[in-house]
Scaffold this active site. Structure first.
Site, PDB file in Angstrom:
ATOM      1  N   SER A  15       0.837  -1.204   0.000  1.00 37.49           N
ATOM      2  CA  SER A  15       0.000   0.000   0.000  1.00 37.49           C
ATOM      3  C   SER A  15       0.874   1.257   0.000  1.00 37.49           C
ATOM      4  O   SER A  15       2.060   1.193   0.338  1.00 37.49           O
ATOM      5  CB  SER A  15      -0.879  -0.027   1.255  1.00 37.49           C
ATOM      6  OG  SER A  15      -1.743   1.076   1.306  1.00 37.49           O
ATOM      7  N   SER A 135       8.788   9.846  10.417  1.00 32.36           N
ATOM      8  CA  SER A 135       7.682  10.797  10.274  1.00 32.36           C
ATOM      9  C   SER A 135       8.067  12.106  10.942  1.00 32.36           C
ATOM     10  O   SER A 135       8.796  12.111  11.937  1.00 32.36           O
ATOM     11  CB  SER A 135       6.429  10.251  10.956  1.00 32.36           C
ATOM     12  OG  SER A 135       5.439  11.253  11.020  1.00 32.36           O
ATOM     13  N   TYR A 148       2.344   7.074  18.575  1.00 31.99           N
ATOM     14  CA  TYR A 148       2.850   7.024  17.192  1.00 31.99           C
ATOM     15  C   TYR A 148       4.134   7.855  17.078  1.00 31.99           C
ATOM     16  O   TYR A 148       5.143   7.390  16.530  1.00 31.99           O
ATOM     17  CB  TYR A 148       1.776   7.560  16.239  1.00 31.99           C
ATOM     18  CG  TYR A 148       2.251   7.652  14.804  1.00 31.99           C
ATOM     19  CD1 TYR A 148       2.406   6.509  14.033  1.00 31.99           C
ATOM     20  CD2 TYR A 148       2.545   8.889  14.228  1.00 31.99           C
ATOM     21  CE1 TYR A 148       2.855   6.596  12.720  1.00 31.99           C
ATOM     22  CE2 TYR A 148       2.990   8.985  12.924  1.00 31.99           C
ATOM     23  CZ  TYR A 148       3.143   7.837  12.168  1.00 31.99           C
ATOM     24  OH  TYR A 148       3.595   7.917  10.872  1.00 31.99           O
ATOM     25  N   LYS A 152       8.102   6.642  16.122  1.00 29.23           N
ATOM     26  CA  LYS A 152       8.873   7.188  15.001  1.00 29.23           C
ATOM     27  C   LYS A 152      10.161   7.852  15.493  1.00 29.23           C
ATOM     28  O   LYS A 152      11.201   7.775  14.843  1.00 29.23           O
ATOM     29  CB  LYS A 152       8.020   8.170  14.202  1.00 29.23           C
ATOM     30  CG  LYS A 152       6.876   7.492  13.460  1.00 29.23           C
ATOM     31  CD  LYS A 152       7.421   6.510  12.426  1.00 29.23           C
ATOM     32  CE  LYS A 152       6.334   5.819  11.631  1.00 29.23           C
ATOM     33  NZ  LYS A 152       6.890   4.935  10.582  1.00 29.23           N
ATOM     34  N   THR A 183      -2.187   8.788   1.344  1.00 28.46           N
ATOM     35  CA  THR A 183      -2.285   7.315   1.309  1.00 28.46           C
ATOM     36  C   THR A 183      -3.502   6.906   2.144  1.00 28.46           C
ATOM     37  O   THR A 183      -4.219   7.759   2.678  1.00 28.46           O
ATOM     38  CB  THR A 183      -1.040   6.646   1.929  1.00 28.46           C
ATOM     39  OG1 THR A 183      -1.046   6.908   3.334  1.00 28.46           O
ATOM     40  CG2 THR A 183       0.256   7.135   1.309  1.00 28.46           C
TER      41      THR A 183
HETATM   42  N1  LIG Z   1       0.720   8.824   5.132  1.00 27.99           N
HETATM   43  C1  LIG Z   1       1.359   9.725   5.851  1.00 27.99           C
HETATM   44  O1  LIG Z   1       0.930  10.894   5.965  1.00 27.99           O
HETATM   45  C2  LIG Z   1       2.645   9.362   6.542  1.00 27.99           C
HETATM   46  C3  LIG Z   1       3.414  10.418   7.071  1.00 27.99           C
HETATM   47  C4  LIG Z   1       4.605  10.128   7.698  1.00 27.99           C
HETATM   48  C5  LIG Z   1       5.043   8.821   7.791  1.00 27.99           C
HETATM   49  N2  LIG Z   1       4.277   7.806   7.282  1.00 27.99           N
HETATM   50  C6  LIG Z   1       4.785   6.443   7.427  1.00 27.99           C
HETATM   51  O2  LIG Z   1       4.902   5.850   6.149  1.00 27.99           O
HETATM   52  C7  LIG Z   1       4.808   4.434   6.279  1.00 27.99           C
HETATM   53  C8  LIG Z   1       3.865   3.893   5.216  1.00 27.99           C
HETATM   54  O3  LIG Z   1       2.559   4.404   5.456  1.00 27.99           O
HETATM   55  P1  LIG Z   1       1.527   4.764   4.287  1.00 27.99           P
HETATM   56  O4  LIG Z   1       1.214   6.189   4.405  1.00 27.99           O
HETATM   57  O5  LIG Z   1       1.999   4.219   3.003  1.00 27.99           O
HETATM   58  O6  LIG Z   1       0.234   3.974   4.828  1.00 27.99           O
HETATM   59  P2  LIG Z   1      -0.610   2.742   4.248  1.00 27.99           P
HETATM   60  O7  LIG Z   1      -1.012   3.034   2.843  1.00 27.99           O
HETATM   61  O8  LIG Z   1      -1.636   2.460   5.265  1.00 27.99           O
HETATM   62  O9  LIG Z   1       0.464   1.538   4.212  1.00 27.99           O
HETATM   63  C9  LIG Z   1       0.916   0.942   5.399  1.00 27.99           C
HETATM   64  C10 LIG Z   1       1.702  -0.315   5.063  1.00 27.99           C
HETATM   65  O10 LIG Z   1       2.134  -0.908   6.313  1.00 27.99           O
HETATM   66  C11 LIG Z   1       1.670  -2.241   6.380  1.00 27.99           C
HETATM   67  N3  LIG Z   1       1.274  -2.620   7.737  1.00 27.99           N
HETATM   68  C12 LIG Z   1       0.361  -2.008   8.537  1.00 27.99           C
HETATM   69  N4  LIG Z   1       0.189  -2.717   9.665  1.00 27.99           N
HETATM   70  C13 LIG Z   1       0.994  -3.806   9.569  1.00 27.99           C
HETATM   71  C14 LIG Z   1       1.244  -4.924  10.395  1.00 27.99           C
HETATM   72  N5  LIG Z   1       0.600  -5.125  11.546  1.00 27.99           N
HETATM   73  N6  LIG Z   1       2.157  -5.846   9.988  1.00 27.99           N
HETATM   74  C15 LIG Z   1       2.795  -5.698   8.803  1.00 27.99           C
HETATM   75  N7  LIG Z   1       2.596  -4.679   7.976  1.00 27.99           N
HETATM   76  C16 LIG Z   1       1.704  -3.743   8.344  1.00 27.99           C
HETATM   77  C17 LIG Z   1       0.440  -2.308   5.484  1.00 27.99           C
HETATM   78  O11 LIG Z   1       0.248  -3.653   5.067  1.00 27.99           O
HETATM   79  P3  LIG Z   1      -1.209  -4.195   4.548  1.00 27.99           P
HETATM   80  O12 LIG Z   1      -1.790  -3.070   3.698  1.00 27.99           O
HETATM   81  O13 LIG Z   1      -0.865  -5.387   3.716  1.00 27.99           O
HETATM   82  O14 LIG Z   1      -2.024  -4.463   5.756  1.00 27.99           O
HETATM   83  C18 LIG Z   1       0.836  -1.363   4.362  1.00 27.99           C
HETATM   84  O15 LIG Z   1       1.599  -2.038   3.403  1.00 27.99           O
HETATM   85  C19 LIG Z   1       4.353   4.155   7.709  1.00 27.99           C
HETATM   86  O16 LIG Z   1       5.473   3.753   8.492  1.00 27.99           O
HETATM   87  C20 LIG Z   1       3.853   5.511   8.190  1.00 27.99           C
HETATM   88  O17 LIG Z   1       3.991   5.670   9.590  1.00 27.99           O
HETATM   89  C21 LIG Z   1       3.092   8.047   6.646  1.00 27.99           C
END
Ligand SMILES: NC(=O)c1ccc[n+]([C@@H]2O[C@H](COP(=O)([O-])OP(=O)(O)OC[C@H]3O[C@@H](n4cnc5c(N)ncnc54)[C@H](OP(=O)(O)O)[C@@H]3O)[C@@H](O)[C@H]2O)c1
Length: 252
Positions: A15, A135, A148, A152, A183
């Site tokens: 994702s 993050s 959270y 991080k 996302t």
């Molecule tokens: N979106 C933002 O604004 C943002 C900002 C700063 C940092 N981040 C960081 O970026 C990273 C990716 O997030 P994203 O925005 O791409 O969100 P996302 O679309 O929700 O993707 C999250 C990913 O993490 C996996 N995941 C979640 N829970 C899990 C678990 N229990 N075991 C194994 N895998 C797990 C999901 O796997 P499945 O889908 O297969 O369940 C998915 O592939 C995260 O570390 C997040 O903290 C995001």
């Protein structure tokens, strides 16, 4: 380092940022090991990129060790992108013990454990890279995201320490520090993003930064870049920073 022909493990590749990163690495000529929980999404991405899928729920005891064993059995590794993670929206007083443990396990313990487990293989390569997607919440602190943010921040300082520990080896360590990214993260945590600024950036922008962290061996990158400014203010003028964040920094 050159990613052409390199084997890259991307966690959370099913994702958002992880999927975008996997596609960028594929376009740049890397071979992929794709981690996630969602088997259908992983299978579709594996078919598109020729990658190998590894399913694991990092909240489950023993899951990271089992995934690491599966990854090492698949062959050599040159790059590890620790990206999988989840959020939580709401004050810590409203969280259950299970909520806290899930965030600590998936966001903090899993990347630390996976890196530890794969490091011997990475150290065997003449050049290798470990990149952590952290993050801005881990650098600034955010109301309603205290656990959270703590996970991080923990990953951030683990990466910094690892970089020092691995000086003189072929393994480079980088962190990518995103702000708000478009996302499923916010929908999944149970509350949509509700601030007017900063505006969400596309996941591809973070993927570009991850690729650059590997190819240009960058230790740290903010996405978007201007996010470094509030963090510089926090470091140099903490009371000004706190006054401004009390005024403008609410929950996201
Ligand atoms: N979106 C933002 O604004 C943002 C900002 C700063 C940092 N981040 C960081 O970026 C990273 C990716 O997030 P994203 O925005 O791409 O969100 P996302 O679309 O929700 O993707 C999250 C990913 O993490 C996996 N995941 C979640 N829970 C899990 C678990 N229990 N075991 C194994 N895998 C797990 C999901 O796997 P499945 O889908 O297969 O369940 C998915 O592939 C995260 O570390 C997040 O903290 C995001």
């Amino acid at each position: 380092m050159d990613v052409r022909g390199a084997v890259a493990v991307v966690t959370g590749a099913s994702s958002g940022i992880g999927a975008a990163t996997a596609l960028r690495l594929h376009e740049a000529g890397a071979r992929l090991v794709l981690h996630g929980r969602d088997g259908d999404r992983l299978a579709a991405l594996a078919e598109r990129t020729g990658g190998v899928a590894v399913r694991a729920d990092f909240a489950e005891p023993g899951a990271v060790e089992a995934a690491a064993a599966e990854i090492t059995r698949a062959g050599r590794i040159d790059v590890l992108v620790n990206n999988a993670g989840l959020g939580y929206a709401g004050p810590v007083s409203g969280m259950s013990g299970a909520d806290v443990r899930r965030l600590l396990s998936v966001n903090l313990a899993a990347p630390v454990e996976l890196t530890r487990a794969l490091l011997p293989d990475l150290l065997d390569r003449p050049r290798a890279a470990v990149v952590f997607v952290t993050s801005i919440a881990g650098r600034a602190g955010v109301a309603g995201e205290s656990v959270y943010s703590a996970t991080k921040a923990g990953v951030d300082v683990f990466a910094e320490s690892l970089r020092l520990e691995l000086a003189g080896t072929g393994v480079r360590v980088g962190v990518v520090v995103p702000g708000v990214v478009d996302t499923e993260f916010f929908a999944r945590r149970g509350r949509p993003y509700q601030r007017r600024s900063p505006r969400p950036v596309p996941a591809g922008k973070v993927a570009d930064a991850v690729l650059e962290a590997i190819t240009a061996e960058r230790a740290e990158q903010y996405v978007p870049r201007w996010l470094r400014l509030p963090i510089a203010v926090r470091a140099t003028a903490p009371s000004v920073y706190r006054a401004l964040s009390a005024r403008f920094g609410g929950s996201s």
